[in-house]
Scaffold this active site. Sequence first.
Site, mmCIF file in Angstrom:
data_model
loop_
_atom_site.group_PDB
_atom_site.id
_atom_site.type_symbol
_atom_site.label_atom_id
_atom_site.label_comp_id
_atom_site.label_asym_id
_atom_site.label_seq_id
_atom_site.Cartn_x
_atom_site.Cartn_y
_atom_site.Cartn_z
ATOM 1 C CG MET A 8 -1.743 -1.391 1.169
ATOM 2 S SD MET A 8 -3.247 -0.961 2.182
ATOM 3 C CE MET A 8 -2.644 -0.672 3.735
ATOM 4 C CG HIS A 45 8.276 0.407 6.613
ATOM 5 N ND1 HIS A 45 8.506 -0.895 6.543
ATOM 6 C CD2 HIS A 45 6.883 0.784 6.821
ATOM 7 C CE1 HIS A 45 7.264 -1.544 6.644
ATOM 8 N NE2 HIS A 45 6.383 -0.357 6.698
ATOM 9 C CD GLU A 46 15.608 -0.068 5.093
ATOM 10 O OE1 GLU A 46 15.860 -1.534 4.880
ATOM 11 O OE2 GLU A 46 16.140 0.583 4.299
ATOM 12 C CG HIS A 57 6.903 -1.246 2.304
ATOM 13 N ND1 HIS A 57 6.839 -0.258 3.223
ATOM 14 C CD2 HIS A 57 5.600 -2.019 2.319
ATOM 15 C CE1 HIS A 57 5.384 -0.124 3.647
ATOM 16 N NE2 HIS A 57 4.707 -1.117 3.079
ATOM 17 C CG ASP A 73 0.481 -7.028 7.648
ATOM 18 O OD1 ASP A 73 -0.184 -6.611 8.224
ATOM 19 O OD2 ASP A 73 1.606 -6.642 7.316
ATOM 20 C CD GLN A 87 -1.668 -8.717 3.942
ATOM 21 O OE1 GLN A 87 -2.516 -8.217 4.317
ATOM 22 N NE2 GLN A 87 -0.400 -8.733 3.711
ATOM 23 C CB SER A 119 2.721 2.907 6.392
ATOM 24 O OG SER A 119 3.418 2.032 5.640
#
Length: 274
Positions: free
Chosen positions: A21, A25-26, A28, A141, A144, A177
Amino acid sequence: MQREAARLLQTGKAIAFVPTMGYFHEGHLALMREGRKHGDALIISIFVNPTQFGPSEDFQTYPRDPDRDASLAESVGVDVVFAPEAEAMYDKAYQTYVDLEMLPQYLCGPSRPGHFRGVATVVAKLFNIVRPHVAIFGEKDYQQFVIIRRMVRDLHLDIRIIGVPIVREPDGLAMSSRNTYLSEDERRSALSLLQALQQAHKNVAQGIRDAGQLIHEASELIRSYPYTKIDYVAVCDPETLENVSRVEGPTLMALAVWVGKTRLIDNTILTIDY
Ligand code: AMP
């Protein structure tokens, strides 16, 4: 995007894919670096997916910075950034959803009705557009991650799902985030999540096996910090997400805590060393 994916597939390229999304940040970037190892072409998506936000959640205010994201993506070797408009993903007559029966009922499910339906749906759609061989998800997550893995098996999607361990700030807070929402005081209280998980590891190492006791002690620790309000602290099977009463093998401890107006999640796998 579909034309580009078809072109890449025709030239025999293996596609690695990281859905996000944005507002990188690190965490990702760790997913993207992992993706780089598994594909000839690395595609990421940036899409703040409206169908996974509840009516009182932060869809409108979710942080966005597409220019910074694009340059960070380039710096880790991303080949294609796919950032569709909401109207392209969901037209006015849209009506098809992917719903899993059991996994969305646990952990975050009760406090975020419809969230995992939105997640599974958008990921299935993105998979059909990007046509990856490999897709990378963060274990931050965790629910998920197991939902996507189950969906891929259930729908016979020929995609390898890879999980990446949680990336943390130097003081241990799981990167997110949403951490930008925290005030300085709340930021200090946010450390209670990791501390509760670390305490559970210590308790298990000292021979405590009872899930109820582990949950109780974790909850007490979190409550001792200002601004915190526990959504759940759970000890459960890492595959089915069903609660367990004792820690006997690798066991997931997962928690969600409101710190002020920000809901944070974290998790760990508790193990017993013989
Ligand atoms: P998001 O942009 O929050 O939807 O996250 C996109 C992907 O990055 C998801 O697979 C997340 O699980 C993953 N991710 C987010 N934060 C972290 C983190 N701190 N460590 C590892 N993966 C993360």
